[in-house]
Design a protein around this motif. Structure first.
Motif, PDB file in Angstrom:
ATOM      1  N   PHE A  19       0.828  -1.207   0.000  1.00 50.42           N
ATOM      2  CA  PHE A  19       0.000   0.000   0.000  1.00 50.42           C
ATOM      3  C   PHE A  19       0.866   1.263   0.000  1.00 50.42           C
ATOM      4  O   PHE A  19       0.505   2.269  -0.615  1.00 50.42           O
ATOM      5  CB  PHE A  19      -0.954  -0.009   1.197  1.00 50.42           C
ATOM      6  CG  PHE A  19      -2.016  -1.061   1.099  1.00 50.42           C
ATOM      7  CD1 PHE A  19      -3.055  -0.944   0.181  1.00 50.42           C
ATOM      8  CD2 PHE A  19      -1.988  -2.180   1.912  1.00 50.42           C
ATOM      9  CE1 PHE A  19      -4.034  -1.925   0.077  1.00 50.42           C
ATOM     10  CE2 PHE A  19      -2.948  -3.173   1.819  1.00 50.42           C
ATOM     11  CZ  PHE A  19      -3.976  -3.045   0.895  1.00 50.42           C
ATOM     12  N   ASP A  69      -9.792  -0.677  -5.609  1.00 51.39           N
ATOM     13  CA  ASP A  69      -9.838   0.736  -5.225  1.00 51.39           C
ATOM     14  C   ASP A  69      -9.453   1.667  -6.372  1.00 51.39           C
ATOM     15  O   ASP A  69     -10.054   2.731  -6.536  1.00 51.39           O
ATOM     16  CB  ASP A  69      -8.883   0.993  -4.050  1.00 51.39           C
ATOM     17  CG  ASP A  69      -9.338   0.329  -2.762  1.00 51.39           C
ATOM     18  OD1 ASP A  69     -10.532  -0.014  -2.666  1.00 51.39           O
ATOM     19  OD2 ASP A  69      -8.498   0.151  -1.863  1.00 51.39           O
ATOM     20  N   TYR A  92      -3.487   5.989   1.475  1.00 50.04           N
ATOM     21  CA  TYR A  92      -3.980   5.055   2.489  1.00 50.04           C
ATOM     22  C   TYR A  92      -3.368   5.421   3.834  1.00 50.04           C
ATOM     23  O   TYR A  92      -2.225   5.881   3.897  1.00 50.04           O
ATOM     24  CB  TYR A  92      -3.564   3.612   2.171  1.00 50.04           C
ATOM     25  CG  TYR A  92      -4.231   2.990   0.969  1.00 50.04           C
ATOM     26  CD1 TYR A  92      -5.539   2.527   1.037  1.00 50.04           C
ATOM     27  CD2 TYR A  92      -3.538   2.828  -0.231  1.00 50.04           C
ATOM     28  CE1 TYR A  92      -6.140   1.934  -0.056  1.00 50.04           C
ATOM     29  CE2 TYR A  92      -4.127   2.239  -1.337  1.00 50.04           C
ATOM     30  CZ  TYR A  92      -5.436   1.792  -1.243  1.00 50.04           C
ATOM     31  OH  TYR A  92      -6.027   1.207  -2.330  1.00 50.04           O
TER      32      TYR A  92
END
Length: 345
Positions: free
Chosen positions: A24, A174, A36
């Protein structure tokens, strides 16, 4: 900013904690619109990580860190065959009740299944544990291959390399496939870079969005890399003077517009070299370098190697990793599921 809570239970293999951070974090560093917040939370009874390479974990978050998380990730851990702590079960069920996305990888799927949340749903774990998971939790439909399983809002996968496949799957959901592909490439390069090698690319372009973000202009630049973009072209698109454009780019990316453009072109060339067979001449034209000599010059400056050598080396590493993973999975499947070390992820 979406919150991802990684729940660490006692004896979690260290690499299963570092994997999500790498994945991430890499996605956010290399894409202007990706952000994030990664939050590591410990469960009651947590004493430390397990093998291989155990390390200490100091975090302010306990189970309360799951309360407002958009995604909860559950890695494997040593006591995965035990009944989960009631607090863990309650926290996971509460997260599911309010619509949070929950992902489990490796033996973490055992803990998620023990909450009853996977009853009537398909799920995955490491191949060597698939039969045992099916036996212990007959209401869960276990995928024997350990591939990523999407049973929205529950997602699960094997535990190799800390569930990177699962993290990349969530990034795809996402932000789309192109972001996930580029993230996979960058993570792969990090994992296989020589330990003593200096990063020839320098710091990756990083965009910090603000109230007057350059995001639309950056995306426009990346979509038109084949064009001979000038500072005036970029400034016109952003609605700024050249001086204002330079100042804004420095503030939001740490680079000048032309530095950002050059690195975006090199990264685009890397993607084309890795995933296709186009000749260097064609890649040079598609990425705005114009000539193969110009591409080779800038590519070597930013990566430390030439385009053809890069293509060959990258494909060799992919082949080696695939072979090694296959060798690792084969013997593990041969033995009884219950004989495996409890500390495995």
């Amino acid at each position: 900013m979406p919150v991802i809570a990684v729940l660490a239970l006692d004896g979690v293999p260290g690499h299963e904690l570092t994997g999500p951070g790498m994945c991430f974090g890499t996605a956010a560093r290399h894409h202007p619109h990706v952000a994030y917040e990664l939050r590591y939370c410990t469960a009651p009874g947590f004493r430390g990580t397990g093998s291989p390479a155990p390390f200490a974990l100091d975090t302010p978050w306990g189970l309360e860190g799951l309360a407002d998380a958009d995604t909860v990730l559950l890695p494997g851990h040593a006591g995965f065959r035990d009944e989960p702590d009631p607090g863990v079960t309650d926290a996971l069920r509460a997260a599911a009740d309010r619509g949070a996305r929950i992902g489990a990888f490796g033996t973490g799927t055992f803990t998620l299944a023990a909450t009853g949340l996977l009853d009537g749903r398909r799920a995955a774990t490491g191949r060597q544990y698939a039969a045992e998971l099916a036996r212990r939790h007959p209401l869960t439909d276990v995928d024997p291959e350990g591939a990523v399983v999407d049973a929205d809002p529950f997602h699960s996968a094997a535990g190799v390399l800390g569930g990177l496949d699962l993290c990349l799957h969530l990034i795809t959901l996402d932000h789309g496939t192109p972001v996930a592909i580029e993230t996979e490439r960058q993570v792969f390069l990090q994992l296989h870079a020589p330990a003593d090698a200096e990063d020839a690319t320098g710091p990756a372009p990083c965009h910090r969005a603000g109230p007057h973000s350059l995001g639309p202009t950056i995306r426009w630049m990346e979509a038109h890399l084949d064009r001979p973009l000038t500072l005036n072209d970029i400034a016109d698109h952003a609605g700024l003077t050249v001086r204002g454009l330079n100042r804004r780019f420095r503030t939001e990316t740490g680079l000048t517009p032309l530095q950002y453009l050059l690195r975006a072109r090199v990264q685009a060339a890397q993607r084309l070299l890795e995933r296709g067979d186009e000749p260097v001449e064609r890649i040079a034209a598609r990425t705005g370098f114009g000539t193969p000599a110009n591409l080779r010059h800038h590519f070597r400056h930013h990566t430390g190697t030439g385009p053809r050598v890069y293509r060959t080396a990258f494909r060799s590493m992919v082949a080696a990793l695939t072979w090694a993973e296959g060798k690792q999975a084969g013997p593990a499947e041969a033995g009884p599921a219950d004989s495996a070390d409890d500390r495995s992820g």
